[in-house]
Design an enzyme around this catalytic site. Structure first.
Site, PDB file in Angstrom:
ATOM      1  N   ASP A 572       0.870  -1.189   0.000  1.00  0.00           N
ATOM      2  CA  ASP A 572       0.000   0.000   0.000  1.00  0.00           C
ATOM      3  C   ASP A 572       0.901   1.230   0.000  1.00  0.00           C
ATOM      4  O   ASP A 572       1.829   1.329   0.810  1.00  0.00           O
ATOM      5  CB  ASP A 572      -0.923  -0.003   1.224  1.00  0.00           C
ATOM      6  CG  ASP A 572      -1.893   1.174   1.186  1.00  0.00           C
ATOM      7  OD1 ASP A 572      -2.848   1.095   0.399  1.00  0.00           O
ATOM      8  OD2 ASP A 572      -1.692   2.141   1.922  1.00  0.00           O
ATOM      9  N   LEU A 573       0.654   2.145  -0.926  1.00  0.00           N
ATOM     10  CA  LEU A 573       1.483   3.345  -1.028  1.00  0.00           C
ATOM     11  C   LEU A 573       1.147   4.329   0.087  1.00  0.00           C
ATOM     12  O   LEU A 573      -0.020   4.516   0.424  1.00  0.00           O
ATOM     13  CB  LEU A 573       1.281   4.024  -2.379  1.00  0.00           C
ATOM     14  CG  LEU A 573       1.631   3.188  -3.618  1.00  0.00           C
ATOM     15  CD1 LEU A 573       1.501   4.029  -4.874  1.00  0.00           C
ATOM     16  CD2 LEU A 573       3.034   2.615  -3.521  1.00  0.00           C
ATOM     17  N   ASP A 615      -4.192   2.389  -4.881  1.00  0.00           N
ATOM     18  CA  ASP A 615      -2.760   2.372  -4.623  1.00  0.00           C
ATOM     19  C   ASP A 615      -2.352   1.101  -3.882  1.00  0.00           C
ATOM     20  O   ASP A 615      -1.407   1.109  -3.105  1.00  0.00           O
ATOM     21  CB  ASP A 615      -2.357   3.610  -3.812  1.00  0.00           C
ATOM     22  CG  ASP A 615      -3.088   3.713  -2.480  1.00  0.00           C
ATOM     23  OD1 ASP A 615      -4.056   2.959  -2.267  1.00  0.00           O
ATOM     24  OD2 ASP A 615      -2.683   4.538  -1.641  1.00  0.00           O
TER      25      ASP A 615
END
Length: 961
Positions: A572-573, A615
């Site tokens: 996960d960004l 993302d």
């Protein structure tokens, strides 16, 4: 060079000179030779070695030049003052001097230990001999440890060397193999023990074939042993003529080849079952494979198309069969090389076939040059498009007949479509209005012609005030035109970036737009149904959720058959939403593309990579044996995904958090869920972390969920309330301000500080709701308490980045107007102030327009640099409590505090010191220039009733002024 411990000298070698002349010597060289540096510069290099016959620098240079070498080494005795000497190893390299017949010669001298006696030489020879024996023994041990057979025969085919693997491959009794045994006897021994089933019954012929020169000279041979075991023999000859034979166990490769061939047959069967035409031509445009649907689309007979047939030949067959409507009557023109090449260069082409049938050709080139062509039946879509065009034409006709003004502008604000009513409202010469007229030009003309009452007499000034590049942004505006004509202008923007301007009859326009949107949705739904089976993400080209699900099932099946384990990395960004909010979705898309490419570069071909959310990415890894590759890959990706992406000359900074789960610790059915749990665990630790799933994490998730549910309940029950901590004037000691802090009055646990709930509230995206409750309640309470004062205390509120957004401005405006005193917003240290874009600064200006002062919290230890302060230009900075503690800690702390305060003063900002705990700290910070002080020394954070008591105690001070 004086900084290195190596002795270094540089000489100049001139053509015809007797010896190189020293032009530089470093300190280490001077110490090694025993000469002063200035004395060395008057010497030649040969003088350093006296009359020693073994050294002539000039001869060595000449020999190196003749051989084309620029480097050489020597070993010699170096003479020192006092008739002493030392053995040195000298490394030379030289470079020709530009525009001169000379060279610079650089030498590095290293002291060596001198061997002076024959006994020493004998000992050295014995050590070298013992070392060689050990190396040979080590090599033999290594070859015996090698699992595959290795053997060496001499030029007479007599056995020289073999390892244990070879002995086991030939005989059940390794003692039967002895050095000198001829290859023929070795082969017969292998037949005796049944090692070669193919030789049984034809022993002599088989042995003679192996001994033939054709076989012995062949470098590679595949053999099959009993039990469906396969070996590959690698033969080579050494420089002395020995035959070296290595066997590799190729059993698994042979079985995999069978599996691949079976898969290929299944693929061909699947292609034939595919209803749309599909074909592959090689790089020479010759037919490789096609399905039955393609044959039917190009010929009248199933066997008319042959593998290897050129693509133009196939096209002629299709023309003769009447399969290509566009070619009828112009066959040769259609078959021309130019026409054929132009078609091949088109990745997408629409074909009209007889009987109003339409196909879309999708062409692409594989990495090996193959041309892949897929046909899709688009007949229904083409007919739908015709109906849509008819509808659009009717819509345009209706727009032109529409009695009220209507217009469409492109993304650059140039006029595209308009009706007569719009033209008449904007110019007195409607017939002269042309497509492409810019909005600003049109507005200036309307103002100059007196069509805009507000602009009469101040046309240019009005235009500069009214016009902006965002003028046609979606919204509603009431506008007055000439002759007391009032229009309500409703502006919207299409997916292509065009602006639509409607006036007056809003009801009909809404109905038309609704009809268009519904039709667009139906068209989109039809398109989604056509591409329903697509497995990849449109933006990044990575697999989507369905792809991930299919590949996961395959890995589960592989694990059940061959063992091993499966690992899942959930990525996960961090701060991706910040990039979208501040730099736009185009920047976000560029980041996603860059991230996808970085992940691709670091995974293996067998790994599964999918983008499962905005993302969020997942990597599935099959681990055939217990190893730490998943953990290693996760750490590599953490580093790779921490580098910024450049977009339009600006850096997009982000990071990543990764959750790792792997079987058997995680049950296979819960692997993806558990990797998500591990991701949550990583994000709780902070940005850029790796979380590894553990059984205890499930209990942690359960506890976190309980707290999250409790926070949501508390918001509904209004259990969050403001606490107040006074701020005093550093000179007068009067209470001049109050910082408002959030507290949770828990029904069971009592008063809880933000540390007990803020991280959970942020994860739930309800931190803004809590801020709003505190803000609204504090405004109401403080207005009631201080509203009648002539100079009520200022109120400051901590705000997160999400709180400073356009959607909150109107609500904030309402409450700000209800309080008589000054209101300040403190920007928390969690905001990356230096990275904020112009949009963020614009929102701060909107807050200032409401009368709100801007402060930067925890200055000196947070993320606000001096550059960021200059851009944001806050009204006040607050020194972090950890720096305030340095006030009584000595001169070093005072210098640091004085520098920070001077920065604030130089930027014309007020300076508040928080965390004051002693009178000494208060006096020092007041002298240093802080104009406000805050801390336990004055008062702790308190609820509203205690605040009233506090001010009652101070009422003489407050009200007297």
């Amino acid at each position: 060079m004086d900084l290195t411990s190596d002795a270094i000298a540089v000489g100049l070698v001139a053509s015809g000179a007797p010896a190189p002349r020293l032009i530089y010597a470093n300190t280490a060289f001077s110490e090694l030779t025993g000469h002063e540096q200035e004395d060395l510069l008057s010497m030649s290099m040969d003088e350093l070695f006296g009359d020693s016959p073994q050294v002539s620098i000039q001869n060595s240079v000449a020999q190196a030049l003749e051989k084309g070498h620029q480097k050489f080494t020597l070993k010699a005795k170096l003479l020192r003052p006092g008739n002493t000497s030392i053995w040195v190893s000298i490394s030379f390299f030289f470079k020709e001097v530009a525009n001169a017949d000379a060279w610079h010669l650089c030498a590095t001298f290293r002291p060596q230990v001198e061997t002076e006696s024959a006994a020493d030489l004998a000992d050295q020879f014995q050590r070298e001999r013992d070392g060689a024996i050990k190396e040979q023994q080590r090599l033999v041990s290594a070859l015996n440890a090698y699992p595959d057979p290795i053997v060496i025969f001499d030029t007479n085919l007599s056995l020289v060397y073999w390892n244990d693997g070879y002995a086991a491959a030939i005989t059940d009794d390794p003692n039967e193999l002895v050095a000198g045994t001829h290859l023929k006897d070795v082969l017969r021994l292998a037949i005796k023990y049944g090692r070669y089933p193919e030789a049984i019954g034809q022993e002599d012929e088989w042995v003679n074939r192996i001994l033939s020169s054709d076989t012995l000279d062949s470098e590679i041979e595949d053999v099959e042993l009993k039990g469906d075991v396969h070996h590959r023999l690698l033969r080579s000859r050494s420089s002395n003529g020995d035959y070296v034979i290595i066997r590799l166990n190729s059993t698994e490769l042979v079985r995999q080849k069978r599996t691949a061939e079976a898969a290929q047959e299944r693929l061909l069967a699947a292609l034939n079952a595919y209803p749309s035409p599909f074909v592959i031509y090689d790089s020479n445009d010759c037919l490789v494979v096609c399905n039955d649907a393609y044959r039917a689309s190009m010929s009248n007979g199933h066997d008319d198309l042959k593998v290897g047939m050129h693509r133009t030949t196939v096209a002629r067959i299709a023309i003769r069969a009447g399969k290509i409507a566009d070619a009828i009557g112009r066959e040769e023109e259609w078959m021309s090389d130019a026409h054929q090449q132009s078609d091949v260069d088109k990745p997408v082409q629409d074909l009209a076939l007889p009987n109003d049938v339409h196909h879309r050709l999708l062409r692409s080139r594989a990495e090996n040059g193959d041309l892949v062509i897929l046909r899709l039946d688009t007949t229904e879509l083409v007919r739908q498009r015709r109906a849509l065009e008819d509808t659009q034409n009717r819509l345009i006709s209706a727009i032109k007949a529409y009695p009220d003004p209507f217009a469409i502008y492109d993304a650059d604000l140039n006029l595209v479509i308009w009706n007569p009513a719009y033209a008449r409202s904007m110019t007195k010469s409607p017939d002269d209005l042309t497509s492409g007229t810019n909005l600003k030009v049109l507005l200036r003309n309307a103002a100059m012609e007196g069509l805009i009452p507000a602009a009469i007499g101040r046309e240019e000034e009005w235009l500069e005030d009214y016009y902006s590049p965002d003028l046609l942004a979606p919204g509603v505006e009431d506008f007055e035109f000439a002759d007391d004509q009032h229009h309500r202008m409703v502006r919207s923007r299409t997916e292509k970036g065009e602006y639509v301007v409607l006036r007056l009859n809003i009801t009909e326009v809404v109905r038309q737009r609704r009809a268009v949107e519904q039709y667009s949705k139906r068209l989109e739904k039809a398109n989604q149904e056509i591409t329903y089976k697509a497995l990849h993400d449109d933006l990044t080209g990575l697999g989507n959720r369905r792809y991930l699900s299919l590949k996961f099932d395959e890995l589960v099946d592989l694990r059940s058959k061959k063992g091993g384990e499966i690992a899942a990395l959930h990525i996960d960004l961090d701060r991706f939403k910040h990039i979208n909010d501040t730099m736009g979705h185009a920047a976000g898309d560029q980041v996603l593309l860059d991230i996808s490419e970085r992940i691709r570069r670091n995974v293996e071909s067998a790994d599964v990579v999918a983008r499962i959310g905005g993302d969020e990415f997942v990597v599935l890894i099959y681990v055939p044996k217990d190893n730490d590759r998943p953990e290693t890959l996760a750490k590599i990706l953490l580093q790779e995904l921490s580098r910024p992406t450049l977009f339009e000359g600006k850096e997009c900074r982000f990071g990543a958090s990764i959750g790792l789960a792997r079987t058997p610790l995680a049950h296979v059915d819960q692997l993806l869920t558990n990797s998500d749990v591990a991701l949550y665990k990583a994000k709780r630790r902070g940005r850029g972390q790796l979380g590894i799933f553990d059984k205890s994490d499930l209990e942690e998730v359960r506890r976190t969920k309980e707290v999250a549910d409790d926070v949501l309940r508390a918001i509904e029950q209004l259990e969050f309330e403001p606490f107040y901590q006074p701020q005093v004037d550093a000179r007068s000691g009067q209470t001049v301000g109050i910082e408002v802090l959030a507290r949770w009055r828990h029904p069971e646990k009592g008063i809880l500080a933000p540390a007990a709930f803020l991280s959970i509230a942020t994860d739930l995206n309800v931190a803004g709701d809590i801020d709003r409750l505190i803000f609204e309640q504090a405004i109401g309470e403080c207005q009631q308490a201080f509203g009648r004062m002539s100079n009520p205390p200022s109120l400051s509120f901590n705000v997160s980045e999400n709180r400073v957004n356009h959607n909150e401005i109107d609500a904030i405006r309402h409450y700000v107007q209800t309080y008589s005193g000054q209101i300040s917003f403190e920007l928390l240290e969690t905001i990356f102030l230096e990275e904020q874009q112009d949009d963020f600064l614009c929102r701060l200006d909107q807050l200032r327009d409401l009368g709100i002062a801007i402060e930067v919290d925890d200055f000196g230890s947070g993320r606000a640099s001096v550059v960021a302060l200059q851009r944001i230009n806050p009204d006040r900075v607050k020194i972090d409590r950890r720096l305030t503690a340095l006030a009584a800690g000595g001169s070093g702390g005072l210098r640091l505090l004085r520098s920070i305060i001077e920065i604030g003063h130089s930027l014309e900002m007020g300076v508040t010191a928080e965390g004051i705990e002693t009178n000494e700290q208060a006096e020092i910070l007041a002298k240093l220039g802080c104009d406000r002080l805050q801390g336990y020394h004055f008062a702790k954070p308190m609820p509203y009733q205690d605040l009233l008591k506090f001010f009652n105690l101070k009422s003489g001070v407050l009200c007297g002024g």
